[in-house]
Scaffold this motif. Sequence first.
Motif, PDB file in Angstrom:
ATOM      1  N   HIS A 214       0.811  -1.214   0.000  1.00  0.00           N
ATOM      2  CA  HIS A 214       0.000   0.000   0.000  1.00  0.00           C
ATOM      3  C   HIS A 214       0.851   1.274   0.000  1.00  0.00           C
ATOM      4  O   HIS A 214       0.464   2.277  -0.604  1.00  0.00           O
ATOM      5  N   LEU A 215       2.014   1.259   0.663  1.00  0.00           N
ATOM      6  CA  LEU A 215       2.884   2.436   0.640  1.00  0.00           C
ATOM      7  C   LEU A 215       3.382   2.687  -0.782  1.00  0.00           C
ATOM      8  O   LEU A 215       3.411   3.834  -1.244  1.00  0.00           O
ATOM      9  N   GLU A 216       3.748   1.619  -1.466  1.00  0.00           N
ATOM     10  CA  GLU A 216       4.190   1.755  -2.857  1.00  0.00           C
ATOM     11  C   GLU A 216       3.077   2.342  -3.725  1.00  0.00           C
ATOM     12  O   GLU A 216       3.319   3.249  -4.536  1.00  0.00           O
ATOM     13  N   TYR A 217       1.854   1.851  -3.535  1.00  0.00           N
ATOM     14  CA  TYR A 217       0.730   2.370  -4.312  1.00  0.00           C
ATOM     15  C   TYR A 217       0.467   3.846  -3.965  1.00  0.00           C
ATOM     16  O   TYR A 217       0.183   4.657  -4.851  1.00  0.00           O
ATOM     17  N   ALA A 218       0.545   4.181  -2.672  1.00  0.00           N
ATOM     18  CA  ALA A 218       0.301   5.564  -2.257  1.00  0.00           C
ATOM     19  C   ALA A 218       1.323   6.502  -2.886  1.00  0.00           C
ATOM     20  O   ALA A 218       0.971   7.578  -3.404  1.00  0.00           O
ATOM     21  N   LEU A 219       2.593   6.109  -2.857  1.00  0.00           N
ATOM     22  CA  LEU A 219       3.630   6.955  -3.449  1.00  0.00           C
ATOM     23  C   LEU A 219       3.422   7.112  -4.955  1.00  0.00           C
ATOM     24  O   LEU A 219       3.718   8.176  -5.526  1.00  0.00           O
ATOM     25  N   THR A 220       2.911   6.062  -5.597  1.00  0.00           N
ATOM     26  CA  THR A 220       2.632   6.146  -7.025  1.00  0.00           C
ATOM     27  C   THR A 220       1.562   7.191  -7.316  1.00  0.00           C
ATOM     28  O   THR A 220       1.717   8.049  -8.197  1.00  0.00           O
ATOM     29  N   TRP A 221       0.462   7.140  -6.544  1.00  0.00           N
ATOM     30  CA  TRP A 221      -0.617   8.116  -6.754  1.00  0.00           C
ATOM     31  C   TRP A 221      -0.162   9.540  -6.433  1.00  0.00           C
ATOM     32  O   TRP A 221      -0.460  10.478  -7.177  1.00  0.00           O
ATOM     33  N   TYR A 222       0.576   9.692  -5.321  1.00  0.00           N
ATOM     34  CA  TYR A 222       1.072  11.022  -4.982  1.00  0.00           C
ATOM     35  C   TYR A 222       2.067  11.520  -6.029  1.00  0.00           C
ATOM     36  O   TYR A 222       2.117  12.719  -6.345  1.00  0.00           O
ATOM     37  N   GLY A 223       2.874  10.607  -6.565  1.00  0.00           N
ATOM     38  CA  GLY A 223       3.814  10.992  -7.608  1.00  0.00           C
ATOM     39  C   GLY A 223       3.106  11.463  -8.871  1.00  0.00           C
ATOM     40  O   GLY A 223       3.516  12.441  -9.509  1.00  0.00           O
ATOM     41  N   LEU A 224       2.018  10.774  -9.223  1.00  0.00           N
ATOM     42  CA  LEU A 224       1.230  11.209 -10.375  1.00  0.00           C
ATOM     43  C   LEU A 224       0.608  12.582 -10.122  1.00  0.00           C
ATOM     44  O   LEU A 224       0.510  13.410 -11.038  1.00  0.00           O
ATOM     45  N   ILE A 229       0.720  18.443 -11.354  1.00  0.00           N
ATOM     46  CA  ILE A 229       0.940  19.845 -10.990  1.00  0.00           C
ATOM     47  C   ILE A 229       2.028  20.450 -11.873  1.00  0.00           C
ATOM     48  O   ILE A 229       1.891  21.571 -12.388  1.00  0.00           O
ATOM     49  N   GLY A 230       3.132  19.705 -12.067  1.00  0.00           N
ATOM     50  CA  GLY A 230       4.211  20.211 -12.901  1.00  0.00           C
ATOM     51  C   GLY A 230       3.772  20.426 -14.342  1.00  0.00           C
ATOM     52  O   GLY A 230       4.099  21.451 -14.960  1.00  0.00           O
ATOM     53  N   VAL A 231       3.011  19.462 -14.882  1.00  0.00           N
ATOM     54  CA  VAL A 231       2.536  19.594 -16.262  1.00  0.00           C
ATOM     55  C   VAL A 231       1.579  20.774 -16.382  1.00  0.00           C
ATOM     56  O   VAL A 231       1.627  21.549 -17.358  1.00  0.00           O
ATOM     57  N   TYR A 232       0.727  20.956 -15.384  1.00  0.00           N
ATOM     58  CA  TYR A 232      -0.238  22.059 -15.424  1.00  0.00           C
ATOM     59  C   TYR A 232       0.484  23.409 -15.392  1.00  0.00           C
ATOM     60  O   TYR A 232       0.145  24.328 -16.152  1.00  0.00           O
ATOM     61  N   ILE A 233       1.476  23.539 -14.531  1.00  0.00           N
ATOM     62  CA  ILE A 233       2.229  24.799 -14.453  1.00  0.00           C
ATOM     63  C   ILE A 233       2.911  25.097 -15.785  1.00  0.00           C
ATOM     64  O   ILE A 233       2.877  26.230 -16.295  1.00  0.00           O
ATOM     65  N   ALA A 234       3.519  24.062 -16.389  1.00  0.00           N
ATOM     66  CA  ALA A 234       4.177  24.268 -17.681  1.00  0.00           C
ATOM     67  C   ALA A 234       3.169  24.662 -18.749  1.00  0.00           C
ATOM     68  O   ALA A 234       3.441  25.537 -19.606  1.00  0.00           O
ATOM     69  N   PHE A 235       1.995  24.031 -18.692  1.00  0.00           N
ATOM     70  CA  PHE A 235       0.943  24.360 -19.661  1.00  0.00           C
ATOM     71  C   PHE A 235       0.496  25.814 -19.526  1.00  0.00           C
ATOM     72  O   PHE A 235       0.347  26.541 -20.520  1.00  0.00           O
ATOM     73  N   VAL A 236       0.280  26.261 -18.274  1.00  0.00           N
ATOM     74  CA  VAL A 236      -0.172  27.633 -18.043  1.00  0.00           C
ATOM     75  C   VAL A 236       0.876  28.636 -18.524  1.00  0.00           C
ATOM     76  O   VAL A 236       0.545  29.630 -19.184  1.00  0.00           O
ATOM     77  N   ILE A 237       2.133  28.382 -18.204  1.00  0.00           N
ATOM     78  CA  ILE A 237       3.199  29.310 -18.617  1.00  0.00           C
ATOM     79  C   ILE A 237       3.257  29.399 -20.136  1.00  0.00           C
ATOM     80  O   ILE A 237       3.339  30.489 -20.719  1.00  0.00           O
ATOM     81  N   THR A 238       3.173  28.244 -20.789  1.00  0.00           N
ATOM     82  CA  THR A 238       3.215  28.229 -22.257  1.00  0.00           C
ATOM     83  C   THR A 238       2.027  28.966 -22.851  1.00  0.00           C
ATOM     84  O   THR A 238       2.156  29.753 -23.803  1.00  0.00           O
ATOM     85  N   ARG A 239       0.835  28.731 -22.283  1.00  0.00           N
ATOM     86  CA  ARG A 239      -0.370  29.370 -22.802  1.00  0.00           C
ATOM     87  C   ARG A 239      -0.315  30.891 -22.612  1.00  0.00           C
ATOM     88  O   ARG A 239      -0.692  31.655 -23.501  1.00  0.00           O
ATOM     89  N   LEU A 240       0.163  31.337 -21.440  1.00  0.00           N
ATOM     90  CA  LEU A 240       0.223  32.776 -21.183  1.00  0.00           C
ATOM     91  C   LEU A 240       1.254  33.458 -22.072  1.00  0.00           C
ATOM     92  O   LEU A 240       1.034  34.570 -22.566  1.00  0.00           O
ATOM     93  N   ARG A 241       2.376  32.806 -22.276  1.00  0.00           N
ATOM     94  CA  ARG A 241       3.380  33.391 -23.163  1.00  0.00           C
ATOM     95  C   ARG A 241       2.870  33.467 -24.596  1.00  0.00           C
ATOM     96  O   ARG A 241       3.058  34.461 -25.291  1.00  0.00           O
TER      97      ARG A 241
END
Length: 256
Positions: A214-224, A229-241
């Motif tokens: 279960h710890l392995e599964y939890a870390l997987t979900w949290y990692g996703l 979050i990282g993909v969303y931030i990159a998307f927003v920066i690209t869209r605003l630019r």
Amino acid sequence: MNTRGLVLPSLFALGALIVLVGLGTWQMERLSWKTALVAQVEARTAERPMPAPSPSLWPALNREDDEYQPVTATGRFDHGRETLIYTVLSDPKGPFKGPGFWVVTPLMLPSGAAILVNRGFVPEDRRDPATRKDGQVAGDVTVTGLLRLAEDASWFVPANDPTRNAWYRRDPEEIGRARGLKEVAPFVIDANGAPNPGGLPQAGETRLSFPNRHLEYALTWYGLAATLIGVYIAFVITRLRGGRDPKPDGATPEDS
């Protein structure tokens, strides 16, 4: 800059983030539950066997207080009402493994009530009691083993089919009804490792280790979730630019 085009992607990302974090948190809760279960089983199975609960105590039995409690019971096996529950034994303590059956036999008590006993495992080619006659012990016997309550229904295990005599789950009430037992305990005793005559059924195969990833599964979900979050931030920066108004041809800084 125009932010109107970010509304729908932001709502989608927020919804996905809530789901991913929720799944990770659920796995952490499962980790806590599984850790407590393992500790409980280890402690309880080390206790000294006590007499199996009498019929007056049956209604009060529950998993938290009684599951895996070592117990003893004395009576006579009714081999004519034996039930075979299909299983696949992958990590055996004895020589037999693979597809086969748990041999569940009523132990008839002096009171007339019955306790179902999981006497152990037999491979598919030994399902016929005639192929293991030595194990069909007669007379009074004392059984020692672990108290196991009825198995819960599962998407991964087929439902029992008494009309076809096809069994996949321990359900004392259902088995007792199909075998014509008037009073049957709401639990099964998984017999301990004391060998049966002739070696079958192969006793002592109760599973006491539980996968705990279960710890392995939890870390997987949290990692996703973190990746989202990282993909969303990159998307927003690209869209605003990309949304900035370009300068007219030939414009100079002084013109702007």
